[in-house]
Design a protein around this motif. Structure first.
Motif, mmCIF file in Angstrom:
data_model
loop_
_atom_site.group_PDB
_atom_site.id
_atom_site.type_symbol
_atom_site.label_atom_id
_atom_site.label_comp_id
_atom_site.label_asym_id
_atom_site.label_seq_id
_atom_site.Cartn_x
_atom_site.Cartn_y
_atom_site.Cartn_z
ATOM 1 N N HIS A 177 -6.976 -2.735 3.982
ATOM 2 C CA HIS A 177 -8.112 -2.567 3.082
ATOM 3 C C HIS A 177 -8.003 -3.464 1.853
ATOM 4 C CE1 HIS A 177 -6.037 1.172 1.090
ATOM 5 N NE2 HIS A 177 -5.667 0.072 0.490
ATOM 6 N N HIS A 178 -6.918 -4.183 1.729
ATOM 7 C CA HIS A 178 -6.827 -5.185 0.656
ATOM 8 C C HIS A 178 -7.323 -6.543 1.129
ATOM 9 C CE1 HIS A 178 -4.451 -2.520 -1.945
ATOM 10 N NE2 HIS A 178 -4.032 -2.028 -0.808
ATOM 11 N N HIS A 216 0.817 -1.201 0.000
ATOM 12 C CA HIS A 216 0.000 0.000 0.000
ATOM 13 C C HIS A 216 0.852 1.253 0.000
ATOM 14 C CE1 HIS A 216 -3.302 2.592 -0.244
ATOM 15 N NE2 HIS A 216 -2.644 3.353 0.583
HETATM 16 CU CU LIG Z 1 -3.949 0.015 -0.678
#
Ligand SMILES: [Cu+2]
Ligand code: HEM
Lengths: 343, 535
Positions: B298-299, B249
């Protein structure tokens, strides 16, 4: 309106109660995005036309954002984003907490097929049969690599992970058929790992299940297989793997804690803390027993990783779930009763 | 190539050897530019192959294994060989010392080493890809990556080596910005591009080691069966995802922050205006660099991660999105009352802003958590990150290429043609990726060699758009190559820009400045009259 927007955004049919909820949030977000985008575009084009360069040395003023503008630029999107988050997260919590009365089905992903096993007996490849209007909870695991059980019509997916159980629930309000896809890349035939959810009217579902249990050949459903119930299989596995040398099913403690009434119990742990004995904990205790040792017991249990197939570990869980202490006046339920874990 | 200026970094030694052994940050920047462009071309070919296969359901030109290898090739090449080094290592190297009035970067020899590490890593990775053809995708998810029979190892090792190149470049920029700013150039006068590169460097130095570790662990798992991620040996495959996204990220910000820096420069230069809110851009750059480290989960909303954890990661993602929104407002405000020149860099800038906005908003929608459960791992995600990486970063890369082409080469390019190509690229982009977004809504999972027939029409539209995009890139390549040789001499400052890098000659002499530059004001101060604010 719902129908119009759904088609406009290319969303598939709304096959679950969750799909309807989440689509509404989707419309709100996308329409706001479009509105703001049009606003930004209009301002941009206006500036482009209005302040288009006329001579190479046009004078320009020095303009700096006032603090109240900066506050506005931060405040407005922040409140909007947080509002959306609150709305979305409420739905998320709802959809991550299976209701108590749901029907359990075990799902095993393997390269490149889905296997569905009902605690009461039948199992099927690539075809999940469920009743309409009743919550269904899937307990997912994998036999090899990570897969993801995805039903676009339900707006829902969950990873199936080897050595663990994850769960997903849905309620399909109407009878129908829905495509199942694998959404986590799993190798050569990832794109062929398809299946189907068949939603039957409740009465038809009962009939189908009875037929399966009685081991009648059901021509309409070719995927149907052996009717041995998971709990029966679990008992066989427990004996064969030597579980019962240390665990009793009578309530008496032995080398390990008894299995009677274990499911749903809160176990105190060695070193403090308690754990709720749900499917995830039971599976973990087979695969990695020393991760959480129940207070008062020695850390002697061998790990069964690689020694139990996904079917066998699921069957053991079902066997343990079926062992509940007799309570006067209460006859054992047909389906195991699920106790929400309160996550 | 004959440079028009008599004395420049280009004429200081004309042998190949003088380039291969140079310590000059400008030559190193140019070498990185050449290399990343080459890999962009390769990655583009792989992408076209993918799009062609997806024209029809079932087999079009290749089988499943070939398709799976192709998208891995495409992802690895584009992410590590193009996106990550493109703007920082090429334009950053060339421009940061010029922008802060320095003679070179802090560690010129390390800088040269980073070129060689990059070439070595790229060769190892590509050799592996062509020899055995890894089929894991650029994300290397376990336990698939630890069990597949294809040659994952050389790719892991190659990317591992490239990681060192990234870290060295980042370290170098941090040291350079801290120690080599010219006298009088205080922190709040530093050009926004330099701030962006500085923020990026912090992420590179902090996050890349984690990637190194996780690649090494996967390699160990494959070679000696370490069993850390393999559930069959008692390991945890989800641990891999946490480690991988803890790097990746922040890495998406390694890819997008530098492009935001380019846009901050281009918006000011082509509207002859100071930044609308310099400090909001600076603080949001640092904010992204910091908060970007706390959103990785969030993945993994669909991975069985705890519900509370998902909520926390979703809320943090909303915060990162704010920093991006702030920047868009500041760029838009910069255009206000400007003198806007419709030149190719400005056209790319407008495209950038629009696509970053859309891509970012899709990201915000994912971060609501409930919507994510439908879109995760579908073409919606593919559209989201291509909006950001192609719609935003590649647009910014093209803006940079055009804006600084005269700076680097001393030549002009045909401007009308460039404007036309920019419009072509923007339409090609829309035609390629808007259908992919709709495909995601319809439920088409990513990494599918084959698909049920109801997805076909949108795939055909996307492939058509991709051909338009490819044509646009060919046009750009043609006129830029032509201009290198035949372009008119540009003069020192063809755009009339007040960016600090234009204070040296174009192309700059080897030691950058003949007289030490002075910094009475910040960059891009064009104004004759003072207006306190927009009200
Ligand atoms: Cu991300
Ligand atoms: C600004 C630059 C951004 C870049 C370069 C970027 C890049 C990416 C990439 C590469 C992925 C897909 C990873 C994969 O599955 O392989 C992704 C997914 C995601 N991005 Fe972004 N993103 C950006 C901005 C944002 C923003 C502003 C947000 C949130 C507010 C966001 C939220 C997400 C979420 C939640 C996912 C997960 C989607 C899923 O896999 O289900 N992104 N992003």
């Amino acid at each position: 309106m719902n129908e119009l927007l759904r088609r406009l955004f290319f969303l598939p049919e709304q096959g679950s109660t969750f799909a309807v909820k989440v689509d509404h949030l989707h419309y709100v977000l996308l329409l706001t995005t479009f509105a703001v985008a049009v606003g930004i575009g209009a301002v941009g084009i206006f500036f482009l036309v209005r302040y288009h360069r006329r001579t190479a040395s046009d004078p320009t003023p020095r303009v700096v954002a006032a603090p109240w503008m900066e506050a506005l630029f931060i405040g407005v999107p922040l409140s909007l984003f947080l509002l959306w988050f609150v709305l979305g997260f409420k739905q998320f919590v709802w959809v991550m907490s299976p209701p108590q009365d749901s029907l359990d089905v075990y799902v095993t992903g393997k390269q490149w097929m889905w296997k569905f096993t009902y605690p009461g007996g039948p199992s099927a490849i690539d075809r999940l049969v469920v009743p309409a209007g009743r919550p269904v909870r899937l307990l997912l695991t994998s036999r090899d690599v990570i897969h993801s059980f995805y039903v676009p019509d339900f707006r829902m997916k969950r990873d199936a992970i080897p050595g663990r159980y994850t769960d997903l629930w849905f309620e399909a309000p109407r009878p129908g058929r829905h495509l199942v896809l694998c959404a986590e890349y799993c190798g050569l035939d990832h794109s062929q790992m398809r299946g189907e959810v068949v939603v039957l009217p409740p009465a038809d579902f009962e009939a189908w299940q009875d037929a399966q249990r009685r081991n009648l050949p059901v021509a309409a459903l070719p995927g149907a297989r052996t009717p041995e119930s998971m709990a029966v299989r679990g008992e066989r596995v427990a004996a064969a793997q030597g579980c019962l040398q240390c665990h009793t099913v009578t309530g008496a403690p032995h080398i390990g804690p008894t299995w009677l009434g274990l499911y749903g119990r809160k176990e105190p742990l060695e070193g403090g803390g308690v754990v709720l004995a749900d499917e995830a904990y039971l599976t973990e205790s087979m695969m990695d027993p020393l991760a959480k040792v129940v207070a008062g017991y020695a850390p002697v249990m061998p790990g069964y990783h690689g020694r139990l197939s996904a079917e066998d570990s699921g069957a053991l869980v079902e066997f343990i779930k079926s062992l509940r202490p007799p309570r006067p006046g209460v006859t054992a339920a047909e389906e195991p009763v699920y106790v929400p874990t309160g996550r | 190539m004959s440079p028009p200026a008599a004395e420049s970094y280009l004429s200081d030694g004309r042998t190949v050897w003088s380039w291969l052994t140079t310590h000059d940050h400008k030559r190193i920047g140019v070498m990185f530019l050449g290399l990343t462009l080459f890999f962009f071309f390769l990655g583009g070919l792989f992408a076209l192959a993918l799009r062609i296969e997806l024209l029809t359901p079932g087999r079009t030109v290749m089988g499943h294994l070939a398709y799976n290898r192709m998208f891995t090739l495409h992802g690895v090449t584009m992410v590590w060989l193009f996106m990550i080094p493109a703007i920082p290592s090429a334009f950053g190297n060339f421009l940061v010392p010029l922008m802060i009035g320095a003679r070179d970067v802090a560690f010129p020899r390390l800088n040269l080493a980073s070129v060689y590490l990059y070439v070595l890593g790229a060769s190892v990775a590509l050799w592996g890809m062509f020899e055995g053809g890894a089929d894991t995708g650029w994300t290397f998810y376990t336990p698939y990556s630890t069990t597949t029979g294809t040659a994952v190892l050389p790719v892991l090792v190659g990317v591992f080596i490239i990681g060192f190149s990234t870290i060295l470049t980042g370290l170098n920029f941090i040291a350079t910005v801290h120690t080599l700013r010219a006298p009088g150039l205080t922190w709040m006068k530093v050009p926004l591009f330099v701030w962006a590169i500085y923020g990026t460097s912090i992420i590179q130095v902090l996050a890349t080691p984690v990637l190194g570790m996780v690649l090494l662990l996967v390699a160990l798992e494959r070679v000696v069966g370490a069993g850390i991620f393999d559930p069959a040996r008692g390991g945890d495959p989800i641990l891999f995802q946490h480690l991988f996204w803890f790097y990746s990220h922040p890495a998406v910000y390694i890819m997008v922050l530098p492009s935001m820096g380019v846009i901050s420069e281009a918006v000011s230069a082509f509207s002859r205006k100071n930044a609308f809110s310099y400090r909001m851009i600076v603080y949001s750059t640092l904010g992204i660099a910091f908060v970007g480290f706390f959103t990785w989960g969030h993945h993994m909303f669909a991975s069985g991660q705890s519900t509370f954890g998902s909520g926390a990661f979703g809320a943090m993602s909303m915060l990162v999105a704010i920093f991006t929104a702030i920047k868009i407002f500041s760029w838009l405000g910069t255009l206000y009352r400007g003198s806007i020149a419709i030149e190719s860099p400005l056209i790319y800038t407008l495209g950038f802003m629009f696509f970053l906005f859309f891509g970012g908003m899709i990201g915000v929608a994912y971060a609501t958590t409930s919507l994510n459960l439908h879109w995760h791992d579908t073409y919606s995600v593919v559209a989201h990150f291509h909006f950001i990486m192609v719609g935003a970063t590649v647009m910014a890369f093209l803006a940079a290429l055009h804006y600084w082409f005269p700076k680097m080469s001393g030549r002009c390019f045909p401007k009308k043609l460039a404007n036309g190509a920019a419009v072509l690229i923007i339409f090609g982009f829309i035609a390629t990726f808007v259908p992919q977004f709709l495909l995601g809504n319809l439920g088409m999972p990513r990494r599918y060699a084959d698909y049920p027939p109801h997805f076909q029409s949108l795939h055909v539209a996307s492939t058509a758009g991709a051909s338009l995009l490819a044509f646009g890139f060919l046009v750009i390549a043609a006129y830029l190559a032509w201009s290198l040789r035949y372009g008119a001499a540009a003069g020192d400052n063809p755009w009339g820009s007040e960016g600090f890098e234009w204070r040296s000659a174009s192309p700059p002499p080897t030691h950058n400045f003949t007289t030490p530059p002075e910094y009475p004001t910040g960059p891009h101060e064009y104004a004759r009259e003072e207006v306190p604010h927009a009200a």
